[in-house]
Write a protein that holds these residues in place. Structure first.
Motif, short mmCIF file in Angstrom:
data_model
loop_
_atom_site.label_atom_id
_atom_site.label_comp_id
_atom_site.label_asym_id
_atom_site.label_seq_id
_atom_site.Cartn_x
_atom_site.Cartn_y
_atom_site.Cartn_z
N ILE A 63 19.25 -75.44 -49.90
CA ILE A 63 19.68 -77.21 -50.24
C ILE A 63 20.74 -76.35 -51.64
N LYS A 64 19.69 -76.21 -52.60
CA LYS A 64 19.90 -76.23 -53.90
C LYS A 64 18.96 -75.72 -54.79
N THR A 65 19.70 -75.16 -55.78
CA THR A 65 19.14 -74.59 -57.15
C THR A 65 19.16 -75.01 -57.96
N SER A 66 17.81 -75.29 -58.56
CA SER A 66 17.91 -76.10 -59.94
C SER A 66 16.13 -75.78 -60.29
N GLY A 67 15.95 -75.92 -61.45
CA GLY A 67 14.69 -75.95 -61.86
C GLY A 67 14.10 -75.27 -62.60
N THR A 68 12.86 -74.67 -63.24
CA THR A 68 11.74 -74.41 -63.22
C THR A 68 11.38 -73.09 -62.15
N ARG A 69 10.30 -72.07 -62.04
CA ARG A 69 10.30 -71.93 -61.13
C ARG A 69 9.44 -72.41 -60.29
N PHE A 70 8.54 -73.36 -60.92
CA PHE A 70 7.84 -74.15 -60.17
C PHE A 70 7.85 -75.83 -59.79
N MET A 91 5.08 -75.24 -53.69
CA MET A 91 4.95 -75.53 -52.77
C MET A 91 5.27 -76.20 -51.47
N LEU A 92 4.81 -76.15 -50.63
CA LEU A 92 4.81 -76.03 -48.85
C LEU A 92 4.35 -77.44 -48.49
N ASP A 93 5.11 -79.00 -47.99
CA ASP A 93 4.89 -79.87 -47.73
C ASP A 93 5.77 -80.08 -45.95
N TRP A 146 9.53 -74.84 -52.63
CA TRP A 146 10.25 -74.86 -53.65
C TRP A 146 9.98 -73.56 -53.99
N ASN A 147 11.10 -72.37 -53.64
CA ASN A 147 10.53 -71.04 -53.33
C ASN A 147 11.80 -70.83 -54.69
N ASN A 148 10.69 -70.63 -55.72
CA ASN A 148 11.07 -69.38 -56.85
C ASN A 148 12.40 -70.01 -57.73
#
Length: 439
Positions: free
Chosen positions: A205-212, A404-406, A417-419
């Motif tokens: 969906i998107k690429t953003s933020g830190t690794r976690f 993160m996997l929910d 949340w995948n890297n």
């Protein structure tokens, strides 16, 4: 002027008196005798006027004139040929240019058509897993058969289109797929809980933020409410960003920013019925925070729960406490979402440190064996029967590190949340469909 004509004459020599004299117009330059005694002479023909009435001479002149005329005609033809050749070369270059342009237009058309049909094919792939679900519908076998036939026909049409581009009207086919999708989704409203059978995707969906980090939607929200919440990093932060729609999330159009009263730990947060539930920093306390009022509505310490990397997932990140939600309610263990009162506790006997991530679907806890490449859902624990089983459900960890996997029951999808990438996985569940005949 005399012309030298090389001739070989054979004559019989009797004596010197028989030699041809100069007055006859022929001059003998040399003579010899062959082995049979015959005379071989070399002579020079007389001047032109001496042979003017000779028939062979006239034929020779006529032939020479014809040769000259032919030479001139050949020269003219050669000039015309050269001119025509240049014209043909020019036309050939123009034709090659046109051929290249037509080929480019054709390739572009095929590329666009192939892309459109591939999108339809992917849509069909998403619909295909629902067929086994519909087959469980005891009271509507005829409708199921119709659905199956329609999907089979559409699949055949798609295959034919891929072989013969443009053979079927794209808009009509697309509308048929949309109608079928709508009918299947209406049927999904009758589905009860099911068992996880397959995980497909992901869709980035998107690429953003830190690794976690963590991102989520509210499974209890109405269909018109598609807000997205975004929490970057696993610690030392209190900022939650809200987006009105998934499209705004992709475009990074923030509608509102919340400053939580307490920092969080880990990435195991969940939004449920308008409130955020998260693990308070350096504690075993679960906090319920209302987005509507901007206040903490409840807090609860989880007895015996480890925190601050005492019992985290295999990737660490203070992921000791993971809050989840599914069709049956909200979980850390199982608790009431209003008072956070713990109702029951299960000991799965699966080591938290050996787990990559986990999520709840229909009261069953599913655990992955790793957070890295090659991870799969390896273990499941049913809270209904208090029993477990080993599973083997692979999924594609595209960016190599899952923090993160929910599961979202409304979307029937896994949020991950995948890297530093926000991705979605589709899930296939084995359902038992309740009908009016069921007690």
């Amino acid at each position: 002027r005399q012309r030298v004509i090389c001739l070989t004459l054979f004559c019989i020599l009797h004596d010197s008196t028989n030699t041809i004299g100069p007055k006859e117009g022929w001059q003998v330059y040399s003579s010899a005798q062959d082995a049979d005694g015959r005379c071989i002479c070399t002579v020079v023909a007389p001047e032109q006027n001496l042979c003017s009435r000779d028939a062979k001479g006239r034929q020779l002149r006529q032939l020479l004139e014809k040769v000259q005329n032919m030479s001139q005609s050949i020269e003219v033809l050669n000039l015309r040929t050269q001119r025509d050749f240049q014209y043909v070369m020019k036309m050939e270059n123009q034709m090659k240019g046109l051929r290249t342009k037509f080929r480019q237009v054709e390739d572009d058309r095929k590329t666009i058509m192939a892309k459109n049909f591939q999108e339809l094919k992917e849509k069909m792939d998403e619909l295909q897993p629902l067929i086994p679900v519909l087959e469980q519908y005891k009271t509507d076998a005829q409708l199921i058969s119709s659905f199956k036939e329609e999907i089979r026909n559409l699949s055949m049409v798609l295959t034919a289109i891929q072989e013969e581009m443009g053979a079927y009207d794209y808009d009509e086919l697309y509308q048929r797929v949309l109608r079928l999708d709508s009918r299947l989704r209406n049927c999904m409203g009758k589905l009860t809980c099911g068992k996880l059978m397959k995980i497909t995707g992901p869709v980035t969906i998107k690429t953003s933020g830190t690794r976690f980090g963590a991102w989520m939607t509210d499974p209890q929200a109405s269909q018109r409410n598609n807000r997205v919440w975004y929490m970057d990093s696993y610690t030392n932060s209190k900022i939650v960003r809200e987006y009105k729609t998934m499209e705004d999330f992709v475009a990074n159009v923030v509608s509102r920013t919340y400053n939580l009263p307490f920092k969080w730990e880990g990435t195991g947060h969940v939004v449920y019925n308008g409130s955020l539930y998260y693990n308070k920093y350096q504690s075993n306390i679960i906090v319920k925070y209302s987005f509507e009022t901007g206040r903490v509505l409840a807090q609860r310490a989880l007895e015996y729960a480890g925190f601050h990397n005492t019992y985290p997932y295999s990737w660490g990140g203070y992921s000791d406490i993971d809050v989840m939600a599914d069709e049956l309610g909200m979980w850390v263990v199982y608790m009431d979402p209003d008072t956070l009162e713990v109702q029951k506790t299960w000991n799965t006997e699966y080591s938290k440190r050996n787990a990559g991530e986990s999520f709840m679907i229909c009261g069953t806890l599913y655990i992955t064996n790793s957070h890295l490449t090659g991870a799969k859902v390896y273990y499941s624990y049913s809270t209904k029967t208090s029993s477990y089983e080993y599973t083997d459900i692979p999924f594609h960890n595209q960016y190599f590190h899952m923090s993160m996997l929910d599961y979202n029951a409304r979307e029937r999808a896994l949020y991950a949340w995948n890297n530093g990438h926000q991705v979605l996985f589709n899930v296939t569940l084995f359902h038992v469909i309740k009908t009016e005949d069921d007690s």
